[in-house]
Design a protein around this motif. Structure first.
Motif, PDB file in Angstrom:
ATOM      1  N   LEU A   1       0.814  -1.212   0.000  1.00 48.32           N
ATOM      2  CA  LEU A   1       0.000   0.000   0.000  1.00 48.32           C
ATOM      3  C   LEU A   1       0.849   1.264   0.000  1.00 48.32           C
ATOM      4  N   GLN A   2       2.011   1.187   0.649  1.00 47.62           N
ATOM      5  CA  GLN A   2       2.902   2.354   0.713  1.00 47.62           C
ATOM      6  C   GLN A   2       4.339   1.874   0.830  1.00 47.62           C
ATOM      7  N   ASP A   3       5.241   2.600   0.224  1.00 45.88           N
ATOM      8  CA  ASP A   3       6.682   2.409   0.389  1.00 45.88           C
ATOM      9  C   ASP A   3       7.318   3.762   0.153  1.00 45.88           C
ATOM     10  N   GLU A   4       7.440   4.514   1.232  1.00 44.09           N
ATOM     11  CA  GLU A   4       7.883   5.902   1.134  1.00 44.09           C
ATOM     12  C   GLU A   4       9.121   6.140   1.998  1.00 44.09           C
ATOM     13  N   PRO A   5      10.115   6.830   1.433  1.00 43.50           N
ATOM     14  CA  PRO A   5      11.312   7.164   2.221  1.00 43.50           C
ATOM     15  C   PRO A   5      10.953   8.065   3.398  1.00 43.50           C
ATOM     16  N   GLN A   6      11.678   7.859   4.487  1.00 47.05           N
ATOM     17  CA  GLN A   6      11.544   8.671   5.691  1.00 47.05           C
ATOM     18  C   GLN A   6      12.931   9.180   6.071  1.00 47.05           C
ATOM     19  N   PRO A   7      13.009  10.125   6.994  1.00 43.00           N
ATOM     20  CA  PRO A   7      14.327  10.610   7.425  1.00 43.00           C
ATOM     21  C   PRO A   7      15.193   9.494   8.013  1.00 43.00           C
ATOM     22  N   GLU A   8      16.480   9.708   7.982  1.00 43.52           N
ATOM     23  CA  GLU A   8      17.473   8.811   8.575  1.00 43.52           C
ATOM     24  C   GLU A   8      17.487   7.421   7.950  1.00 43.52           C
ATOM     25  N   GLY A   9      17.165   7.326   6.665  1.00 38.12           N
ATOM     26  CA  GLY A   9      17.228   6.051   5.960  1.00 38.12           C
ATOM     27  C   GLY A   9      16.083   5.094   6.225  1.00 38.12           C
ATOM     28  N   LYS A  10      15.104   5.548   6.969  1.00 40.38           N
ATOM     29  CA  LYS A  10      13.946   4.693   7.244  1.00 40.38           C
ATOM     30  C   LYS A  10      12.973   4.769   6.077  1.00 40.38           C
TER      31      LYS A  10
END
Length: 135
Positions: A32-41
């Motif tokens: 449903l989602q695969d989105e980059p987050q801060p700090e490589g998450k």
């Protein structure tokens, strides 16, 4: 009246892509989602096709305590229950895709069930509930 539902459960994994590959590959879940987050998450959410239940947030372990929980988030108990409308179809497809079942299918009062494991050792019941008796 308050209406609530459980919609997301965190599953700690060793690698986003490995986990996503298993859940969206052999198990056939939708991403449903695969989105980059801060700090490589990343924010990676997967969910069984056509289901109305909760989805998994795949969370890559970030420290030793989290790595120690991978595959043992429920202390060795079956932690997750994947409901199906056709046990035989899904069991055969999962076997063909390489999913590791820990037992043969069994017929219980409540339905047909077999325990399988993800690549980390988390255990699931694949279950088709028995039809309600007609009166």
């Amino acid at each position: 009246m308050t209406v609530q539902s459980l919609f997301l459960v965190t599953l700690v994994v060793d690698d986003y892509d490995r986990a996503k590959g298993f859940y969206c590959g052999p198990l056939g879940f939708d991403c449903l989602q695969d989105e980059p987050q801060p700090e490589g998450k990343r924010w990676v959410v997967v969910k069984p096709k056509g289901g109305d239940g909760a989805a998994f947030l795949l969370a890559q372990a970030a420290n030793q305590a989290q790595r120690a929980a991978i595959g043992n988030q429920t202390g060795g108990r079956v932690g997750f229950f994947l409901k199906t409308d056709d046990f035989a179809r899904d069991h055969a497809a999962m076997l063909a895709a390489g999913v590791r079942f820990l037992e043969q299918p069994r017929h219980e009062v409540y339905g047909t069930v077999a325990v399988f494991a993800d690549p980390y050792g988390n255990t699931f019941d694949l279950i088709q509930h028995a039809a309600a008796p007609t009166t």
